[in-house]
Design an enzyme around this catalytic site. Structure first.
Site: not given
Ligand code: PEP
Length: 249
Positions: A8, A92, A94, A164, A170, A210
């Protein structure tokens, strides 16, 4: 198995060099685990110099759908290829949430990535309200259908899909291995339907949200979980290396 670190918007150039050097000296060439790291754009060139010849692959976190032009602040697929990228993360959550990326836009980028021989890591995943309303399978099915529109593959290794769930990214809240297994099975069926049995069965489906050293093995053990997309835990060499180790088992 494939484990990809998504750094990131973290780490300055010195820290990026340091972390990638630590990974190269500990991992060397992987046997059956492929490893990729996706630093911020400004560190790609420097990190590639560190990774070169190591077997760890470089990826970017986003790209524009055009080759070049008046798109201030953007970076193109040929530019990513020129600095040694193999992967590019697309869609993604985000980017979808903060930069209004749509499935149609992700599909245009994925087509462009393939045209330049980058391997897109296309991210899908439901929000918490969608999960609570039991809409998660419908949402992910739609995201896959629309984000992969017009994407043509000759081989399974030309695409990676990352599941995801937005509520797990996160947050320290991981989807349970049962939830992950069910969704990955669902994604596998969509991919086989979309690309045919042979290619669809071979496309790597990563779980992200996570993933930490203490939960990675349980998640990676499940059918149709072909590795992980790792955010926070990819910023510490020891944590990331433990997760790669879990994928090796
Ligand atoms: C990600 O941003 O792709 C992600 C999985 O983040 P995290 O592992 O911090 O949850």
């Amino acid at each position: 198995m494939l484990v990809v670190g998504n750094w990131k918007m973290n780490l300055d150039l010195a820290a990026a060099r340091q972390l990638s050097s630590a990974l190269v000296s500990s991992l060397g060439r992987q046997d059956h685990v492929e490893v990729g790291i996706c630093p911020p754009f400004v560190a790609l060139d420097a990190v590639y110099s560190v990774l070169h010849g190591s077997g760890i692959r470089l990826g970017a976190q986003n790209m524009h759908e055009a080759d070049n032009g008046a798109f201030t602040g953007e970076v193109s697929a040929p530019m990513l290829r020129a600095v040694g990228c193999h992967y590019v993360i697309l869609g993604h959550s985000e980017r979808r949430q903060f930069f209004v990326e749509t499935d149609a836009g992700v599909s245009r980028k994925a087509v462009q990535a393939r045209a330049h021989r980058l391997v897109p890591i296309v991210c899908v995943g439901e929000s918490l309200p969608e999960r609570e309303a039991e809409q998660h399978e419908t949402v992910v099915q739609r995201q896959l259908r629309e984000s992969l529109e017009n994407v043509e593959l000759n081989h399974a290794s030309e695409l990676v899909v990352a599941y995801e769930p937005v509520w797990a990214i996160g947050t320290g809240r991981t989807a349970s291995p049962e939830q992950v297994e069910a969704m990955h099975g669902h994604i596998r069926r969509q991919l086989e339907h979309r690309f045919g049995r042979t290619i669809g069965a071979g496309i790597a489906i990563l779980y992200g949200g996570s993933v930490k050293p203490d939960n990675a093995a349980d998640l990676f053990d499940r059918p149709d979980v072909d590795g992980g997309l790792i955010g926070g835990a990819s910023l510490k060499a020891d944590d990331f290396l433990s997760i790669v180790q879990a994928a090796r088992r």
